[in-house]
Design an enzyme around this catalytic site. Sequence first.
Site, PDB file in Angstrom:
ATOM      1  N   CYS A   1       0.853  -1.187   0.000  1.00 41.40           N
ATOM      2  CA  CYS A   1       0.000   0.000   0.000  1.00 41.40           C
ATOM      3  C   CYS A   1       0.887   1.234   0.000  1.00 41.40           C
ATOM      4  O   CYS A   1       2.085   1.141   0.239  1.00 41.40           O
ATOM      5  CB  CYS A   1      -0.869   0.013   1.239  1.00 41.40           C
ATOM      6  SG  CYS A   1      -1.756  -1.529   1.469  1.00 41.40           S
TER       7      CYS A   1
ATOM      8  N   ARG B   1       1.223   1.884  -6.221  1.00 42.85           N
ATOM      9  CA  ARG B   1       1.407   0.874  -5.165  1.00 42.85           C
ATOM     10  C   ARG B   1       0.104   0.135  -4.859  1.00 42.85           C
ATOM     11  O   ARG B   1       0.087  -0.784  -4.045  1.00 42.85           O
ATOM     12  CB  ARG B   1       1.905   1.547  -3.879  1.00 42.85           C
ATOM     13  CG  ARG B   1       3.305   2.079  -3.981  1.00 42.85           C
ATOM     14  CD  ARG B   1       3.789   2.601  -2.654  1.00 42.85           C
ATOM     15  NE  ARG B   1       3.982   1.564  -1.669  1.00 42.85           N
ATOM     16  CZ  ARG B   1       5.111   0.879  -1.510  1.00 42.85           C
ATOM     17  NH1 ARG B   1       6.132   1.131  -2.271  1.00 42.85           N
ATOM     18  NH2 ARG B   1       5.201  -0.050  -0.581  1.00 42.85           N
TER      19      ARG B   1
ATOM     20  N   ASN C   1       1.010  -0.297   5.967  1.00 44.80           N
ATOM     21  CA  ASN C   1       1.426  -1.013   4.761  1.00 44.80           C
ATOM     22  C   ASN C   1       2.147  -2.266   5.232  1.00 44.80           C
ATOM     23  O   ASN C   1       3.107  -2.163   5.996  1.00 44.80           O
ATOM     24  CB  ASN C   1       2.371  -0.122   3.948  1.00 44.80           C
ATOM     25  CG  ASN C   1       3.065  -0.881   2.835  1.00 44.80           C
ATOM     26  OD1 ASN C   1       2.500  -1.811   2.267  1.00 44.80           O
ATOM     27  ND2 ASN C   1       4.295  -0.503   2.532  1.00 44.80           N
ATOM     28  N   GLY C   2       1.697  -3.447   4.790  1.00 43.67           N
ATOM     29  CA  GLY C   2       2.350  -4.695   5.201  1.00 43.67           C
ATOM     30  C   GLY C   2       1.326  -5.738   5.600  1.00 43.67           C
ATOM     31  O   GLY C   2       0.138  -5.625   5.265  1.00 43.67           O
TER      32      GLY C   2
ATOM     33  N   LYS D   1       7.926 -15.656 -22.032  1.00 42.04           N
ATOM     34  CA  LYS D   1       8.517 -14.353 -21.686  1.00 42.04           C
ATOM     35  C   LYS D   1       9.292 -13.798 -22.867  1.00 42.04           C
ATOM     36  O   LYS D   1       9.201 -12.620 -23.201  1.00 42.04           O
ATOM     37  CB  LYS D   1       9.463 -14.448 -20.480  1.00 42.04           C
ATOM     38  CG  LYS D   1       8.846 -14.645 -19.127  1.00 42.04           C
ATOM     39  CD  LYS D   1       8.129 -13.441 -18.566  1.00 42.04           C
ATOM     40  CE  LYS D   1       6.651 -13.534 -18.853  1.00 42.04           C
ATOM     41  NZ  LYS D   1       5.832 -14.195 -17.891  1.00 42.04           N
TER      42      LYS D   1
ATOM     43  N   HIS E   1      10.710 -36.690 -31.441  1.00 46.40           N
ATOM     44  CA  HIS E   1       9.458 -36.969 -32.150  1.00 46.40           C
ATOM     45  C   HIS E   1       9.099 -35.846 -33.116  1.00 46.40           C
ATOM     46  O   HIS E   1       7.931 -35.707 -33.485  1.00 46.40           O
ATOM     47  CB  HIS E   1       8.340 -37.216 -31.130  1.00 46.40           C
ATOM     48  CG  HIS E   1       8.648 -38.361 -30.217  1.00 46.40           C
ATOM     49  ND1 HIS E   1       8.558 -39.672 -30.621  1.00 46.40           N
ATOM     50  CD2 HIS E   1       9.117 -38.383 -28.945  1.00 46.40           C
ATOM     51  CE1 HIS E   1       8.927 -40.466 -29.621  1.00 46.40           C
ATOM     52  NE2 HIS E   1       9.283 -39.696 -28.597  1.00 46.40           N
TER      53      HIS E   1
HETATM   54  O1  M6R Z   1      -4.616 -12.342 -15.281  1.00 44.52           O
HETATM   55  P1  M6R Z   1      -4.296 -13.748 -15.722  1.00 44.52           P
HETATM   56  O2  M6R Z   1      -3.288 -14.401 -14.861  1.00 44.52           O
HETATM   57  O3  M6R Z   1      -5.526 -14.590 -15.884  1.00 44.52           O
HETATM   58  O4  M6R Z   1      -3.657 -13.591 -17.151  1.00 44.52           O
HETATM   59  C1  M6R Z   1      -3.372 -14.721 -17.924  1.00 44.52           C
HETATM   60  C2  M6R Z   1      -2.466 -14.369 -19.073  1.00 44.52           C
HETATM   61  O5  M6R Z   1      -3.054 -13.416 -19.902  1.00 44.52           O
HETATM   62  C3  M6R Z   1      -1.110 -13.852 -18.582  1.00 44.52           C
HETATM   63  O6  M6R Z   1      -0.479 -14.767 -17.739  1.00 44.52           O
HETATM   64  C4  M6R Z   1      -0.185 -13.561 -19.779  1.00 44.52           C
HETATM   65  O7  M6R Z   1       0.180 -14.747 -20.414  1.00 44.52           O
HETATM   66  C5  M6R Z   1       1.015 -12.758 -19.273  1.00 44.52           C
HETATM   67  N1  M6R Z   1       1.175 -11.594 -20.061  1.00 44.52           N
HETATM   68  C6  M6R Z   1       2.267 -13.544 -19.256  1.00 44.52           C
HETATM   69  O8  M6R Z   1       3.386 -12.773 -19.004  1.00 44.52           O
END
Ligand code: M6R
Length: 612
Positions: A2, A27, A103-104, A489, A508
């Site tokens: 927060c 935040r 906050n915490g 990623k 495969h």
């Molecule tokens: O909000 P959600 O966790 O349901 O979102 C799912 C995906 O859209 C989300 O994980 C997406 O793949 C990310 N951008 C991955 O980095």
Amino acid sequence: MCGIIGVVGGDRALATILEGLARLEYRGYDSAGVALQSGNELWSARAADGTRSVEALVERCTNAPANMTVGIGHTRWATHGNPTEVNAHPHLDCGNRIGLIHNGIIENHSELREHLQSLGHGFRSATDTEVMVHLMEEELKIDGDLVQATRRMLPQLRGAFAVAIISADHPNQVVAARRVSPLIVGSRDDVSFLGSDIPALMGHVDEVYAIEEDHVVDLRPGTISVTDLEGNTVHVEPVTITWDIEVAEKGGFKDFMTKEIHEQPEAIAATLADRTRDGFVALDELDLDEEDLRTIDKVVIIGCGSSYHAGLVGKFAIEAWGKLPTEVDIASEFRYRDAIFDASTLVVGVSQSGETIDTLEAIKKAKKSGSKVIAVSNIVGASMTREADGTIYTRAGLEVSVASTKTVLAQVVALELLALRLAELRGTRSAEEIAEAMADLQALPAALTQLVDASEGPEAIADAVGDAQDFFFLGRHLGFPVALEGALKLKEISYLRAEGYPAGELKHGPIALIEPGVVVVAIVLSGPMAEKMYSNIAEVKARGATVICVAEDSDHIVDSLADYVLRIPDVAELVAPVLAMVPLQQLAYAIAQAKGFDVDRPRNLAKTVTVE
Ligand code: M6R
């Protein structure tokens, strides 16, 4: 996570607080509130209006009494209790004389609440925070001294906090303290300020003082004194603010993704906080009948993107610890097939946002069929949490960058906590084994701290492989979900072709694509699959691929097999995926940076996907 701010002195307390809260919205913003003091009066206002909470608070404050000289303000990221007005800070004591923001997470809030209730205190909110204001009320009865009362309260608390307190009976004074959560203070002329971080104080002071753990700050107009728990004066060195507002909001990091990668130790520590009570796994928000959990005969985990990958790791934990057959499905697929589930199936919807349409609709479908439904969400009160029978919250704090980092790790941890709870209820693991697994989870924040600070390795590798166009991420067993996550990623923020594969599937088909110029990222976790991974690495090396390995510190075999090695600390097998995802985030980040892409806002993507 927060945001907090406090002001003592001058004639602009309210305006300063409202401006500060607007700057602290990154935040968290699910509700906001302010308490003001002047003479012997305390006035407070709160608002819970989603992303409009601070704006709504500003509207409510048009009725605030003029010329209040002391005040505290808060913008909330809910962890305990829904994002409603009644749960918004400041919290007040029984007599509405003391106002408190926090906050915490207070880990022992349940036992403190019980004790305070037995003394006759009435609670209004579902928050962990409220225990503190009632504790202050008790402690003030002793000598009426705000600083002394705070000193007596702190040792009663377990967990993380930055807390600020005002009282109708203590004019011209704000008292604050911290443990784990940050707190800074500063003063100029006849005004003193406090905040959770620099944006709160920007424009008001040029220097700030960072408060150490378990120190108590007494803020008066233009003066600040800091003491320890014994009352000894503490000297604090000032730090000059050199950041502009944009840098300050990112905590000094270049972008939100870097900030969020660095927040991972804290996110995991918060997700694990307060999860055992009297030797048992405690998932307070789960709120499901124990008998229902004991009698289920199958688990189905549903999610999209990174949340689906977290689910794949969760499957290993639920099968290994809870001994329950577990399926993991992509929500958009699950929705439209004739999946077999009934009242004895536990369906777990995993979603950072708690709003992803496919996951939401999938859990609605499961609920209609009588299955018990759990949501794993980072957003308190999100649609999925309202739809589900129970929730486990990841307490990762607001994630701004589109690419999920800290929330995926926290989802894995939340699912592993669920697996341990199921194991406990079903008697599939002994109390000792559960305690040992809990200790393995508790080791993660320290190991993550080591990892997030070591980004040089990934940067150097990114320089070497950044021009490649084709990446294969290979893993087996627990390494496979990590491979999928690493590939996602890289795709998301670097716009490179990256495929995640179970390494056993290589022969495969995909091995046909391996040739010089292709980069293979191999996830080698210790355990029975390590040797098989070594063979797969040798196979792709023999066909000319450049190989990057993610491997534990103790694995020396990979040194002779791979071109590059990204190291992670040795930890227990089932928690290793949490660590192994981090160097892959850093690698994807470093490649995207080298290409000059906007990592926080990758093309074509949105943080929350509320359309099919
Ligand atoms: O909000 P959600 O966790 O349901 O979102 C799912 C995906 O859209 C989300 O994980 C997406 O793949 C990310 N951008 C991955 O980095």
